[in-house]
Design a protein around this motif. Sequence first.
Motif, PDB file in Angstrom:
ATOM      1  N   ARG A 180    -113.805-101.781 -72.988  1.00 38.28           N
ATOM      2  CA  ARG A 180    -115.188-101.646 -72.540  1.00 38.28           C
ATOM      3  C   ARG A 180    -116.076-101.128 -73.664  1.00 38.28           C
ATOM      4  O   ARG A 180    -117.203-101.604 -73.844  1.00 38.28           O
ATOM      5  CB  ARG A 180    -115.260-100.718 -71.318  1.00 38.28           C
ATOM      6  N   GLU A 201    -122.280 -94.108 -70.608  1.00 38.82           N
ATOM      7  CA  GLU A 201    -120.958 -94.734 -70.693  1.00 38.82           C
ATOM      8  C   GLU A 201    -120.520 -94.856 -72.141  1.00 38.82           C
ATOM      9  O   GLU A 201    -119.341 -94.627 -72.464  1.00 38.82           O
ATOM     10  CB  GLU A 201    -120.990 -96.111 -70.024  1.00 38.82           C
ATOM     11  N   ASP A 221    -108.218 -95.421 -68.422  1.00 42.40           N
ATOM     12  CA  ASP A 221    -108.653 -96.083 -67.206  1.00 42.40           C
ATOM     13  C   ASP A 221    -110.108 -96.527 -67.322  1.00 42.40           C
ATOM     14  O   ASP A 221    -110.457 -97.669 -66.973  1.00 42.40           O
ATOM     15  CB  ASP A 221    -108.472 -95.141 -66.017  1.00 42.40           C
ATOM     16  N   GLU A 222    -110.969 -95.642 -67.825  1.00 41.18           N
ATOM     17  CA  GLU A 222    -112.387 -95.988 -67.949  1.00 41.18           C
ATOM     18  C   GLU A 222    -112.621 -97.087 -68.980  1.00 41.18           C
ATOM     19  O   GLU A 222    -113.607 -97.805 -68.901  1.00 41.18           O
ATOM     20  CB  GLU A 222    -113.205 -94.745 -68.281  1.00 41.18           C
ATOM     21  N   CYS A 223    -111.718 -97.204 -69.952  1.00 39.85           N
ATOM     22  CA  CYS A 223    -111.853 -98.263 -70.954  1.00 39.85           C
ATOM     23  C   CYS A 223    -111.672 -99.654 -70.360  1.00 39.85           C
ATOM     24  O   CYS A 223    -112.037-100.655 -70.989  1.00 39.85           O
ATOM     25  CB  CYS A 223    -110.821 -98.061 -72.070  1.00 39.85           C
ATOM     26  N   ARG A 237    -112.765-100.321 -67.116  1.00 35.61           N
ATOM     27  CA  ARG A 237    -113.756-100.506 -66.055  1.00 35.61           C
ATOM     28  C   ARG A 237    -114.974-101.278 -66.560  1.00 35.61           C
ATOM     29  O   ARG A 237    -115.230-101.335 -67.759  1.00 35.61           O
ATOM     30  CB  ARG A 237    -114.215 -99.154 -65.517  1.00 35.61           C
ATOM     31  N   ASN A 238    -115.738-101.819 -65.610  1.00 33.59           N
ATOM     32  CA  ASN A 238    -117.048-102.443 -65.875  1.00 33.59           C
ATOM     33  C   ASN A 238    -116.982-103.629 -66.831  1.00 33.59           C
ATOM     34  O   ASN A 238    -117.988-103.982 -67.446  1.00 33.59           O
ATOM     35  CB  ASN A 238    -118.034-101.406 -66.426  1.00 33.59           C
TER      36      ASN A 238
END
Length: 456
Positions: free
Chosen positions: A201, A295, A438-440, A442-443
């Motif tokens: 991301r 972000e 995990d956030e890498c 997302r989106n």
Amino acid sequence: MTTLDPRPPYSPNELATLYPSNLQLHLVQVIFRHGERTPVAPRFQNAGLAPFWPYCQAASRFKAAVMEPEAGWSFLTFQRRMETPGKKGENVVAIGPGGEKDNVCLPGELTDRGRETTLQLGQRLRHLYIHQLGFLPENLGTQSEYYLRASPIARALESLEQVFVGLYPSTNRSLTGSPPTIYTRSFAEENIFPNNANCKRFHQLSLAFAKLAAEKWNESPEMQHLQSRIGKWVDGKVAVDGHPQLCGITDSVNATLAHGEATKLPNEFYEPRTREIMDNITVDEWYRGYDQSSEYRRLGVGSLLGDVKDRMLASIKDDTNRDGRLKIGLMGCHDTTIAGILASLGGFDKKWPPFTSSIAFEIFREKGHNKNRYTFSKPFGVKNKEEGWYVRLRYNDKPVYVKGCKAIGRHLEGDESFCTLTAFKEIVEKMAPQNWKDECLRNMDKTGIPPVEEVE
């Protein structure tokens, strides 16, 4: 920006202002860019720039740990020489601009000049924290008193080694004690620099901001000026996304400025207006995201700032007078780390960090503060153990004013550069991801530039 021109040591009056008598220094964490290096890729041979630079004396002094058949572990001393394909495909020894075969550097390698400046950074830290403030011991203490960390990129590790030796030279380290421990991480888990190679991301966002910069600058009067001055040495047009990219041109300019006359570009590359334009555009391309997107801040430097904050919180649990507690951390990193942190905290001067730039995170305790006397915070009955603690950042020996600490009650009365620990913790906790990996992921379905979100 290229080589850092460090300021002189603080005068007694400056020390009295920067380190007020009512505050006691408790922990220092210094994050610094590596020293001067060669360009990360050879460029501009058509402009007379040699592809191989003879500025790496370490290449003649390498040692490798090896296993002997009977003696066990020993060291193999060896000299490295570079090899390159010849015009007919044959292997030939790489040579420098003066015919040098020894001390030839790899692309992106820390040079002799880089070793000098990082050593000098360590010496400045020694002068400040040992000789002027008496905060650190004259001789190296136990491993629990210091923390050493570097990125897995060689120039960052070698810079860390030089800074450490400047802080504690061999005459101030025990020859019989345990060797210092240096921590590093695998590339897949590294957070000491914005890791776009292992965070999908963040990579997606980086490409979006690079495209935005290209759309903004490629047809601008500023880029036309660059084209008129250095365009004849570039394949096609000078552009953010050109060949080479403008950031690559800037990289070569800064690296050549830091080294000898034998590895210089034509004078047009060093004209003040040309350098100013290149710096402004590359800073906009690489760091606008930290101003605009929460972000971007979280995925770029939020995890590292979370580690810095956690180390602070752990340190305040230790008795201030207990021997052996952590007092200093040294972390060898990169320009993108330095600028990313400053931009995320609202304290960036929008100039590319010079080689060997550093940020010192200092945590202070108010003298006379009773550690058993706490204020109460919501919900009622929860004691605030952070009362009387302050955090201050110094970038290249100048205080940083964190944007989120400027409000009344969020800094030391009379000096906005000292954030309350509570305010600093709140700022970082909003930025630090709970699970970076995990956030890498997302989106990924979102495209384009995120909406503007102010740095808090």
